[in-house]
Design an enzyme around this catalytic site. Structure first.
Site, PDB file in Angstrom:
ATOM      1  N   LEU A 136      -2.075  -4.018 -15.947  1.00 28.56           N
ATOM      2  CA  LEU A 136      -1.726  -4.664 -17.207  1.00 28.56           C
ATOM      3  C   LEU A 136      -2.114  -3.767 -18.378  1.00 28.56           C
ATOM      4  O   LEU A 136      -3.083  -3.007 -18.298  1.00 28.56           O
ATOM      5  CB  LEU A 136      -2.478  -5.990 -17.355  1.00 28.56           C
ATOM      6  N   CYS A 137      -1.348  -3.893 -19.478  1.00 23.51           N
ATOM      7  CA  CYS A 137      -1.738  -3.302 -20.762  1.00 23.51           C
ATOM      8  C   CYS A 137      -1.768  -1.775 -20.645  1.00 23.51           C
ATOM      9  O   CYS A 137      -0.753  -1.166 -20.313  1.00 23.51           O
ATOM     10  CB  CYS A 137      -3.076  -3.915 -21.173  1.00 23.51           C
ATOM     11  N   ILE A 138      -2.920  -1.148 -20.882  1.00 23.06           N
ATOM     12  CA  ILE A 138      -3.040   0.312 -20.824  1.00 23.06           C
ATOM     13  C   ILE A 138      -3.359   0.802 -19.404  1.00 23.06           C
ATOM     14  O   ILE A 138      -3.242   2.006 -19.115  1.00 23.06           O
ATOM     15  CB  ILE A 138      -4.123   0.798 -21.828  1.00 23.06           C
ATOM     16  N   THR A 190       2.868  -4.743 -16.681  1.00 22.48           N
ATOM     17  CA  THR A 190       3.254  -5.660 -17.768  1.00 22.48           C
ATOM     18  C   THR A 190       2.458  -5.268 -19.018  1.00 22.48           C
ATOM     19  O   THR A 190       1.302  -4.860 -18.913  1.00 22.48           O
ATOM     20  CB  THR A 190       3.006  -7.128 -17.338  1.00 22.48           C
TER      21      THR A 190
END
Lengths: 219, 219
Positions: A136-138, A190
């Site tokens: 997720l994210c970074i 995501t």
């Protein structure tokens, strides 16, 4: 059939110096929602630094990644050194700057970043075993550094997308709650807080990511 | 119509010495899911103590409740001293031992507990204004101490239920994800981790609590 077991690697407790709390919690929520079980892990190392999340300033203290991650895991967490790919059906890494500061040096070194050895080992052994991995994210940047040629999303940020490409990955832009699935490498990603998001949008992304991860286990 | 604004009082960051992270996060998630907005608050005081969540042992350091709560709120949090009931349509207090150690002395003094003055003021002004209040896990005990005669649930724990009664409240037993609504006093409560729960059950409880809170605002 026994429940699927998903390992979750945490990187501290707080988006500025550790795991992003909403992403981590909603990952655990989605795992339970879809009828699977989780086991949290974190490396037993000092955080890169400690940030006062009210002011944004660095604090003059040190905290341990495993100990702080235990706050999110309610004490039920294991040292990442003890990770065994055989024990799990999938792996997920939530975001937060801890992924880029504690699990790797991405925040400082970009495409030349190093990855924490235990984190690298966990990702590599799961990939070698053909088990799906979510980020997720970074956190997709860590996967792109270790597993060349994978396709991921970090949302819309052009600088990060370019860095993914420089590390040998492919980047697909995405919006709130969307996921990108690399069926060949069994990678699901995501954007979460790489976009300015409401909390329910983080839930949507985590929900879809875990659903896709479980689907990849069944393929 | 503008979005409803719900104030959320946090008590730190971690179930053993602060706000329970899953309950707090899933409260924020549910507020956004139902189309409302939130503003987090916490008292600007030292935590009662700091607990290592891996070992359960007390740590020889001090942390500030507002600063640590900012980790859950991603920095968007206000000192509870600045709370104004006029600014909000409802109030929610997630659980975790921070509610019983930082927002009140319930963990040590039971029915004779004192409540942090800013917390007491926020609860009283909201109740006086006829605005609904929600509480998760052990946090209903704080409400029972301040607002005599209310009906709440803390799940199945008989000792806590008896203490609620000794403080002048009524207790209704409940199971995972269930809520108890006191329509007269506009109080909604749910047991969360007062029961041994999966994370999706915490989400169910938070979801129903926020839905009921918004319904009470419309009555």
């Amino acid at each position: 059939m026994s429940k699927k077991s998903i390992a979750v690697i945490l990187s501290g407790c707080g988006n500025r110096d550790g795991a992003e709390i909403h992403e981590a919690t909603l990952t655990l929520w989605a795992i339970h929602k879809h009828g699977a079980d989780y086991q949290c892990y974190a490396p037993n190392i000092d955080q890169h630094h400690v940030v006062n999340h009210l002011t944004g300033n660095k604090m003059d203290e040190s905290r341990n990644v495993l100990v702080e991650s235990a706050r999110i895991a309610r004490g039920q967490i294991m040292d990442l050194e003890s990770f065994q790919a055989e024990a799990h059906d999938g792996l997920v890494i939530p975001g937060g700057l801890g992924a880029a500061k504690n699990l790797s040096s991405y925040a400082f070194d970009g495409p030349e970043c190093t990855v924490n050895p235990a984190t690298k080992q966990a990702i590599r052994t799961m990939a070698t075993a053909g088990k799906p991995i979510g980020a997720l994210c970074i956190a997709p940047a860590i996967l792109a550094r270790i597993l060349p040629g994978i396709t991921v999303t970090i949302g819309q940020d052009q600088n990060t997308a370019t860095t993914i490409t420089r590390m040998g990955g492919q980047h697909v832009p995405s919006l709130h709650g969307e996921i990108t699935i690399d069926h060949t490498h069994k990678i699901v990603t995501t954007p979460c807080y790489m976009l300015d998001s409401r909390v329910d949008q983080i839930g949507d992304g985590a929900d879809r990511l875990i659903a896709a991860l479980l689907q990849l286990m069944a393929e």
